[in-house]
Enzyme design. Structure first.
Site, PDB file in Angstrom:
ATOM      1  N   ASN A  67       4.236   4.275   2.325  1.00 42.68           N
ATOM      2  CA  ASN A  67       2.827   4.030   2.629  1.00 42.68           C
ATOM      3  C   ASN A  67       2.182   3.359   1.417  1.00 42.68           C
ATOM      4  O   ASN A  67       2.752   3.338   0.315  1.00 42.68           O
ATOM      5  CB  ASN A  67       2.113   5.328   3.016  1.00 42.68           C
ATOM      6  CG  ASN A  67       2.060   6.337   1.885  1.00 42.68           C
ATOM      7  OD1 ASN A  67       2.949   6.400   1.028  1.00 42.68           O
ATOM      8  ND2 ASN A  67       1.022   7.154   1.867  1.00 42.68           N
ATOM      9  N   HIS A  68       0.986   2.782   1.612  1.00 41.49           N
ATOM     10  CA  HIS A  68       0.393   1.950   0.555  1.00 41.49           C
ATOM     11  C   HIS A  68      -1.045   2.399   0.306  1.00 41.49           C
ATOM     12  O   HIS A  68      -1.926   2.160   1.114  1.00 41.49           O
ATOM     13  CB  HIS A  68       0.434   0.488   0.972  1.00 41.49           C
ATOM     14  CG  HIS A  68       0.420  -0.470  -0.170  1.00 41.49           C
ATOM     15  ND1 HIS A  68       0.384  -0.074  -1.497  1.00 41.49           N
ATOM     16  CD2 HIS A  68       0.435  -1.833  -0.192  1.00 41.49           C
ATOM     17  CE1 HIS A  68       0.387  -1.155  -2.274  1.00 41.49           C
ATOM     18  NE2 HIS A  68       0.416  -2.233  -1.511  1.00 41.49           N
ATOM     19  N   VAL A  69      -1.238   3.028  -0.853  1.00 42.89           N
ATOM     20  CA  VAL A  69      -2.533   3.634  -1.179  1.00 42.89           C
ATOM     21  C   VAL A  69      -3.229   2.932  -2.335  1.00 42.89           C
ATOM     22  O   VAL A  69      -4.431   2.657  -2.277  1.00 42.89           O
ATOM     23  CB  VAL A  69      -2.336   5.140  -1.508  1.00 42.89           C
ATOM     24  CG1 VAL A  69      -3.668   5.776  -1.873  1.00 42.89           C
ATOM     25  CG2 VAL A  69      -1.706   5.867  -0.333  1.00 42.89           C
TER      26      VAL A  69
END
Length: 259
Positions: A67-69
């Site tokens: 995932n990309h935070v």
């Protein structure tokens, strides 16, 4: 181990579509050499915890899907994954000294706004050579909740037969933080690695509907891993980016809408 350099050395899969027998393997020496010192430096600033490192196969092709935070997600994946990672990285980052460093460390430039066969072939080359590719299926920084999900990770898995290993990143952006903000000094950052997920290898031609179905299966699996990671760590994601900071995203995702 050196990259294959002659036709005799090449795995015969390099001759299959998409052909990668003439695609060079990204540089590796800098990536491998800098990982130990980079881990030491980052741990002087942050409390970085890696859970489930043993779930990453010790050899053979692997796709790490995360995932990309926050802005440091890519470096963290490349530095703290159990094996060196060649991550698909937006082409806008490949400018100046940073761009030179990204190239030397083996990261793969990706033009997210168009079909990018060169990036795909480089990623496939790495996997066919038994290496590790990092992919952020959301395509851009955000809440990290996998609302938007692109086809790239599943496509690479269908082409190469490489297992997909989910990685859940937590704490790389503070709640309410801006797109380029860093966590506060001493913050705890989690990389929670899930069990490998295998999609059956599919020969060419690969239909768009097949890739979409595989992508939705992968997303469901990653959502399960995300929920489990939040429960086991007792953490939460930072929420959406502030208004106006969400980057444009191309069409082509199997979920969500283009903004």
């Amino acid at each position: 181990m050196r990259a294959p350099t002659t036709q005799r050395d090449l795995d015969p899969h390099h001759l299959e579509r998409p052909r990668t027998d003439r695609t060079p393997h990204p540089p590796r020496a800098t990536l491998r050499g800098l990982r130990p010192i980079s881990r030491w430096l980052l741990r002087r600033r942050y409390d970085v915890r890696v859970t489930g490192a043993g779930r990453v196969p010790a050899a053979g092709p692997v796709i790490l899907a995360a995932n990309h935070v926050g802005v440091i997600d890519g470096p963290l994946l490349a530095i703290f994954a159990p094996r060196p990672v060649h991550a698909l990285t937006k082409i806008e980052m490949f400018q100046g000294r940073l761009g030179r460093f990204l190239h030397l460390s083996g990261q793969i430039p990706l033009d997210r706004m168009v079909a990018d066969p060169a990036a795909v072939k480089q990623a496939v080359r790495v996997l066919r050579d038994g290496g590790v590719v990092g992919v952020f299926p959301e395509g851009r920084r955000g809440a990290g909740e996998l609302d938007r999900f692109h086809r790239g990770a599943a496509y690479l898995a269908l082409v190469t037969g490489a297992p997909v290993v989910p990685v859940i990143l937590i704490g790389t952006r503070e709640p309410g933080g801006h797109t380029g903000s860093l966590p506060r000094r001493g913050a705890r950052i989690e990389l929670v690695i899930g069990a490998p997920f295998t999609l059956e290898q599919m020969p060419w031609p690969r239909r768009r509907a097949d890739v979409e179905t595989a992508s939705l299966r992968l997303r469901d699996r990653m959502l399960d891993d995300l929920r489990e990671a939040l429960v086991t760590t007792g953490r939460r994601l930072p929420g959406p980016l502030p208004s106006g900071e969400l980057e444009p995203d191309p069409s082509g995702g199997v979920t969500g809408t283009t903004t």
